[in-house]
Design an enzyme around this catalytic site. Sequence first.
Site, PDB file in Angstrom:
ATOM      1  N   GLU A 292      16.174  -6.975   6.155  1.00 33.13           N
ATOM      2  CA  GLU A 292      15.954  -8.357   6.584  1.00 33.13           C
ATOM      3  C   GLU A 292      16.036  -9.366   5.449  1.00 33.13           C
ATOM      4  OE1 GLU A 292      12.059  -7.235   4.862  1.00 33.13           O
ATOM      5  OE2 GLU A 292      13.618  -6.189   5.997  1.00 33.13           O
TER       6      GLU A 292
ATOM      7  N   HIS B  34      15.122  -3.284   2.217  1.00 34.30           N
ATOM      8  CA  HIS B  34      14.738  -4.299   3.190  1.00 34.30           C
ATOM      9  C   HIS B  34      15.987  -4.890   3.860  1.00 34.30           C
ATOM     10  CE1 HIS B  34      10.294  -5.104   2.575  1.00 34.30           C
ATOM     11  NE2 HIS B  34      10.572  -4.105   1.752  1.00 34.30           N
TER      12      HIS B  34
ATOM     13  N   GLY C  22       0.803  -1.214   0.000  1.00 31.87           N
ATOM     14  CA  GLY C  22       0.000   0.000   0.000  1.00 31.87           C
ATOM     15  C   GLY C  22       0.836   1.264   0.000  1.00 31.87           C
TER      16      GLY C  22
ATOM     17  N   CYS D 231      11.018   0.581   4.670  1.00 34.35           N
ATOM     18  CA  CYS D 231      10.232   0.617   3.432  1.00 34.35           C
ATOM     19  C   CYS D 231       8.982   1.484   3.589  1.00 34.35           C
ATOM     20  CB  CYS D 231       9.896  -0.801   2.989  1.00 34.35           C
ATOM     21  SG  CYS D 231       9.341  -0.911   1.260  1.00 34.35           S
ATOM     22  N   LEU D 232       7.814   0.891   3.765  1.00 34.95           N
ATOM     23  CA  LEU D 232       6.617   1.682   4.036  1.00 34.95           C
ATOM     24  C   LEU D 232       6.834   2.557   5.264  1.00 34.95           C
ATOM     25  CD1 LEU D 232       3.590   2.157   3.227  1.00 34.95           C
ATOM     26  CD2 LEU D 232       3.005   0.366   4.866  1.00 34.95           C
TER      27      LEU D 232
END
Length: 736
Positions: free
Chosen positions: A186, A184, A64, A93-94
Amino acid sequence: MAQAKPHVLLVDSYCSFAYNLAALIKKAIPGSVLHVIKNDTHAIQDLLPVLSQFSAIVIGPGPGSPDIPSDIGVVCDLWKVAEKDMVPMFGVCLGQQSLGVEHGATIHRLDTVKHGQVSVVKHTGTEIFEGLSDIKVVRYHSLYIRTKAGSEIEELAWSEDEENGKIVMGVRHLSKPFWAVQYHPESVLTDEGGLKVFQNFWKLAQEWSQRHRPSFTPKFELELPGSHIWPRVSGRYSSHAFNKSLGKVTYTAVDVPNLAILDVAELLGAHDDSKRFVFLDSAAHPGQFSILGCLDDSSPQFTHFVHENSIEVTTGATKQRHELTDKDFWTWLDEYREARKVTGGDSTIPFWGGFAGYLTYEAGFGTLGVSVPRQSGHSETNHPDVNFVWVDRSIVVDVLNSKVWVQSLLENDGEWVQEMVQKVAALPNAPTHASSTVSIKSDVPATVKFPDEAQYINDVNRCKEYLFSGNSYELCLTGLTHITVPKESKLSTWDRYKLLRDVNAAPHAGYLRLQPTTFLSSSPERFLSYSRSPGAVCELRPIKGTVRKLPHITREIATQMLAGSRKEIAENLMIVDLIRHDLHNAVGANVDVSKFCGVEEYKTVWQLVSVIEGSLPEGTPVEVDDSLGWEVLRRSLPPGSMTGAPKKRSVELLQQLEGFERGPYSGVFGYWCAGGGGDWSVTIRSVFLHDSKKNGDEEWVVGAGGAITALSDPEAELEETNVKLNGVLNGFGASA
């Protein structure tokens, strides 16, 4: 005196990588207690009473956009709390996008989406990037922020994309203890930009707390209703008494040179369409063990529809309905197996007896929190979502070494075992027809109704729009093909399976005749296998990337086409990261990628395969370890290779796009041994027949599709789908 541990809050925005992030946080902040919530389960008023008791907060990634309230939830409020409630925070990120938008940055779409792409990131070498040179990181994003001159957000890191230009990859707030990265940390392919950056964040967080809240000390206990502590073990295991008086397996193993496995199947009644039958068939390399259930009327069969709150158990002519009032079907079946757990079988073979059957794609929706829009009472033409039989008597064949195990879970059943051993041993010298060629009746050929090609291409483009808008990184779009066999051309379903096996032999094949479903599979993909306790190990083997075998396609060329393809590596990487998350959710920290994107050879295709393994920590109670594989299966369905990522949002989008239930296709089939081990294959390259479609003309259904990424070409996706379909259609004398 024991020292209190730091408490960290992870806010999960329904990302399928959240527990990878959890594992990274626990590694970077040793001894911490990690609380996890979803971004829409708590309002800011719920969090404020306990917020300042946390040592740090991590805002995870998710689908989203940060400017859509339903996508971001409480996160937007966390960036704006008063100074007295402020806690050091780190966004991913988001999370970075949200931090930026709440403090003056603007959100934009990338010209070229970066999903599962590795980039080099440059940075200032300060703050969270202190002590690092340029880093290689994995990116999953289609949106990014632009900071404004004079804003409160300072850029710390950036990528220099050929297609997109300079993109912000790391930021900090100038006056508040907030940091974030766009990439990211991770991901399995992110290097020091993962752990080292989090360690730097923790150092900065501690320094900020010492300056701005010098009296702060972590609490020994911190209660946040509606959260859970990671890692977690399902509470289901403490709800039932464990079987302390285990049954014993009775078995005999014999060498039978040149044994034809199809002869064994026919000895057990495979040719009789009126009887139930289970055959899990290692029909090609690298398969080794084939499993045959020796069923009779007393073998109980278990069926369940996810829109109903009961399990039906059929034994002979008797049907019993068991209401699921205080438990789900996973727990009910777990307790059933626990009461019949056995020991004493040959540890060198994977199956002693137990559950065998299939789970549909929709059977995994409950764990995701996705509904199946069905009306109660309209399931008579659907395939059950759970369809298992309990196998007390079985035959296991090592197809590589022509060795056979005849075994029984029943008490005092040695006489049956010995009689069956004699029958199997006599097979090579007996007249046989099972291995002879079956021919397709061609008087009236089968007709094939394919998905509409124009619609499929349109749906690929719709998928790509969802990817560009940030709603998914990858969508596994599928279609159903219907094969009608006129009654004049019908074969027995067993003969049909032999045809399919002949034209498309596969290592994880199967023939299941479990009314009302007949299920023929030539699957090349193992989903999940798990060993027996103690020390159970779970292994998942996702396949993403397919090249048709042709005379000029050597291994070297296939490797170049698959392992050398940015698109294919991106597809596989996304599923590897998703599966790591599913495993971390079930086992905790002990997850390892033992193979990444290796090229494997199958009868008709070359495939790009990765291997991910997980296990519980040493000292885990045996009752938890014994049910580990079942729990991993529960938390991992539907298979990520058949959904995309993030899984929940992707499943919801695919429901809208496809407009049909997939049923057995995209689910799993296999077994859960009474001794604890299990093996489940992804239901692809498979075809299904419902009893209601047997009278007159037969109507078989086969599914096929592919992973749609931002790099997908619609025409190429259609071609890949046809390649996958052909392996099954050839068994009907047809092709795409």
